[in-house]
Write an enzyme that holds these catalytic residues in place. Structure first.
Site, PDB file in Angstrom:
ATOM      1  N   GLY A 198       0.816  -1.272   0.079  1.00 24.81           N
ATOM      2  CA  GLY A 198      -0.026  -0.141  -0.236  1.00 24.81           C
ATOM      3  C   GLY A 198       0.914   1.330   0.045  1.00 24.81           C
ATOM      4  O   GLY A 198       1.855   1.520   0.621  1.00 24.81           O
TER       5      GLY A 198
ATOM      6  N   ARG B 211       1.102  -5.338  -5.515  1.00 24.07           N
ATOM      7  CA  ARG B 211       1.244  -6.372  -4.913  1.00 24.07           C
ATOM      8  C   ARG B 211       1.566  -7.489  -5.840  1.00 24.07           C
ATOM      9  O   ARG B 211       1.009  -7.572  -6.894  1.00 24.07           O
ATOM     10  CB  ARG B 211       0.112  -6.757  -3.828  1.00 24.07           C
ATOM     11  CG  ARG B 211      -0.390  -5.644  -3.072  1.00 24.07           C
ATOM     12  CD  ARG B 211      -1.308  -5.908  -2.069  1.00 24.07           C
ATOM     13  NE  ARG B 211      -1.933  -4.604  -1.493  1.00 24.07           N
ATOM     14  CZ  ARG B 211      -1.496  -4.185  -0.425  1.00 24.07           C
ATOM     15  NH1 ARG B 211      -0.458  -4.679   0.132  1.00 24.07           N
ATOM     16  NH2 ARG B 211      -2.106  -3.213   0.187  1.00 24.07           N
TER      17      ARG B 211
ATOM     18  N   ASP C 109       4.424  -4.824   6.236  1.00 24.55           N
ATOM     19  CA  ASP C 109       4.684  -6.059   6.706  1.00 24.55           C
ATOM     20  C   ASP C 109       4.979  -7.019   5.436  1.00 24.55           C
ATOM     21  O   ASP C 109       5.822  -7.968   5.487  1.00 24.55           O
ATOM     22  CB  ASP C 109       3.525  -6.487   7.729  1.00 24.55           C
ATOM     23  CG  ASP C 109       3.556  -7.943   8.155  1.00 24.55           C
ATOM     24  OD1 ASP C 109       4.179  -7.919   9.272  1.00 24.55           O
ATOM     25  OD2 ASP C 109       3.051  -8.680   7.463  1.00 24.55           O
TER      26      ASP C 109
ATOM     27  N   THR D 130       4.265   2.835   5.816  1.00 24.60           N
ATOM     28  CA  THR D 130       2.737   2.521   6.074  1.00 24.60           C
ATOM     29  C   THR D 130       1.918   3.332   6.632  1.00 24.60           C
ATOM     30  O   THR D 130       2.559   3.592   7.888  1.00 24.60           O
ATOM     31  CB  THR D 130       2.984   0.943   6.639  1.00 24.60           C
ATOM     32  OG1 THR D 130       1.415   0.479   6.921  1.00 24.60           O
ATOM     33  CG2 THR D 130       3.640   0.623   7.904  1.00 24.60           C
TER      34      THR D 130
ATOM     35  N   ASP E 262      -0.285   2.482   8.804  1.00 19.99           N
ATOM     36  CA  ASP E 262      -0.798   1.867   9.957  1.00 19.99           C
ATOM     37  C   ASP E 262      -0.038   1.865  11.127  1.00 19.99           C
ATOM     38  O   ASP E 262      -0.404   1.524  12.409  1.00 19.99           O
ATOM     39  CB  ASP E 262      -0.924   0.175   9.657  1.00 19.99           C
ATOM     40  CG  ASP E 262      -2.134   0.020   8.580  1.00 19.99           C
ATOM     41  OD1 ASP E 262      -3.154   0.615   8.793  1.00 19.99           O
ATOM     42  OD2 ASP E 262      -1.880  -0.921   7.863  1.00 19.99           O
TER      43      ASP E 262
ATOM     44  N   ASP F  33       2.340  -0.202  12.396  1.00 14.92           N
ATOM     45  CA  ASP F  33       2.069  -1.398  12.953  1.00 14.92           C
ATOM     46  C   ASP F  33       3.331  -2.300  12.993  1.00 14.92           C
ATOM     47  O   ASP F  33       3.229  -3.536  12.927  1.00 14.92           O
ATOM     48  CB  ASP F  33       0.959  -2.118  12.428  1.00 14.92           C
ATOM     49  CG  ASP F  33       1.094  -2.545  10.995  1.00 14.92           C
ATOM     50  OD1 ASP F  33       2.001  -1.841  10.354  1.00 14.92           O
ATOM     51  OD2 ASP F  33       0.230  -3.181  10.353  1.00 14.92           O
TER      52      ASP F  33
ATOM     53  N   ARG G 266      -7.033  -2.592   9.153  1.00 14.39           N
ATOM     54  CA  ARG G 266      -7.631  -4.103   9.113  1.00 14.39           C
ATOM     55  C   ARG G 266      -7.075  -4.713  10.364  1.00 14.39           C
ATOM     56  O   ARG G 266      -7.951  -5.625  11.029  1.00 14.39           O
ATOM     57  CB  ARG G 266      -7.468  -4.693   7.786  1.00 14.39           C
ATOM     58  CG  ARG G 266      -7.867  -6.098   7.683  1.00 14.39           C
ATOM     59  CD  ARG G 266      -7.817  -6.789   6.468  1.00 14.39           C
ATOM     60  NE  ARG G 266      -6.223  -6.793   6.173  1.00 14.39           N
ATOM     61  CZ  ARG G 266      -5.416  -6.145   5.223  1.00 14.39           C
ATOM     62  NH1 ARG G 266      -6.059  -5.458   4.667  1.00 14.39           N
ATOM     63  NH2 ARG G 266      -4.114  -6.334   5.162  1.00 14.39           N
TER      64      ARG G 266
END
Length: 327
Positions: A14, A75, A106, A129, A131, A133, A175
């Site tokens: 992303g 991707r 990730d 990213t 996120d 995360d 997500r």
């Protein structure tokens, strides 16, 4: 001196605001150390298809303020196969590319880790990213811009909520991680924040809405898309059943959170990490992500970095703060 003479750079997965600033830093960092630098288009797909372009100083002029990624991103299922990775390795050798800087999250690091182990190829990752995360960095590139985008959008929603005495459920990206929802929810003064890491039951949510401030007719609930309640529309249906007298609306912010000009913080973070990645490769580092913790540059193995933040790692202090401020 390192044997590295030509560094390849790609963006994968992303997109995130600040990726262009990171590309710029890798290119200029490489040129500073008198290295060649090769851009790889569309992530691992471009690696397999040898979609390479030589880059120089003017290649990255006037891009630091742009969202998205000039190298494009994709991707790539083929890279998950041994045959696909073998093609990628052959293309790197044929084009005399000695090392890689991969910018992503990730999934990007998972692929880089496997490839680097199979071929003992030098790779450094940059955490790109929204996120936030990944282990090994306080902030990922793009996170600051994303949460500010959410705050700006929800501030506007709050205006219309106040005008009509409405309850809005706003869904944000996340997500597997609720960190966008958590910080932006605190930032907009949300009455409730639903994230995957902190389980809030239907009863808890109904109690929060029912026993919130009676003098506050408008309410904002921020929901991470991965929350077990099933997203904003499911939450909306639950609340409509329990509060039929409320004017309840749902807003899904979607991909606007990925776009837009990166914030100053993301530009500076991406710039610092991009140069550090080049210097790390020259020092012999590999199979690692470069990040920033307590304002210091740190390198973390891919094995550790790609472990998603779980409930135990979301600070209880942040959750407690969100609860206190929602009263």
């Amino acid at each position: 001196m390192s044997r590295i003479q030509n560094i390849g750079v790609l963006t994968s997965g992303g997109d995130a605001p600040g990726m262009n600033a990171a590309i710029r830093a890798v290119v200029r960092g490489s040129l500073y150390y008198q290295l060649k630098v090769t851009g790889i288009l569309r992530g691992y797909e471009g690696l397999i298809n040898a979609d390479f372009i030589p880059m120089e100083g003017k290649s990255v002029a006037n891009i630091i303020q742009r969202g998205g990624t000039i190298l494009k991103t994709a991707r790539c299922d083929e890279f998950k196969t041994k045959e696909g990775r073998a093609k990628a390795y052959k293309n790197l050798i044929d084009h005399q590319i000695d090392a890689l800087v991969v910018i992503g999250g990730d999934g990007t690091f998972t692929g880089a880790n496997i490839f680097s182990q199979e071929y003992d190829f030098p790779i450094i990752g940059l955490p790109g990213t929204i996120d936030n995360d990944l282990e090994g960095t306080d902030l990922t590139i793009g996170y600051d811009t994303a949460i500010n985008t959410v705050v700006n959008a929800v501030d506007k929603i709050r205006d219309t909520a106040e005008s009509h005495d409405r309850l809005f459920i706003v869904e944000v990206m996340g997500r597997d991680s609720g960190l966008i929802a958590l910080r932006s929810g605190i930032g907009v003064g949300a009455e409730a924040i639903l994230i995957p890491e902190a389980k809030m039951t239907t009863e808890d949510l109904v109690h929060r809405v029912e026993h919130g401030r009676k003098d506050k007719a408008s309410k904002i609930i921020v929901v991470a898309e991965g929350d077990e309640a099933g997203g904003a529309y499911n939450v909306g249906e639950i609340l409509k059943k329990n509060f039929p007298h409320h004017d309840i609306r749902v807003s899904v912010l979607g991909h606007i959170q990925r776009g837009g000009k990166p914030s100053c913080m993301d530009r500076v973070l991406a710039s610092r990490l991009g140069v550090a990645a080049v210097e790390g490769l020259l020092e012999g580092k590999s199979k690692m992500m470069v990040g920033q913790i307590n304002k210091e540059i740190v390198f973390t193995s891919f094995d550790k970095a790609i472990k998603h933040i779980d409930a135990a790692q979301v600070s209880p202090a942040w959750l407690r703060l969100a609860e206190i401020l929602s009263l």
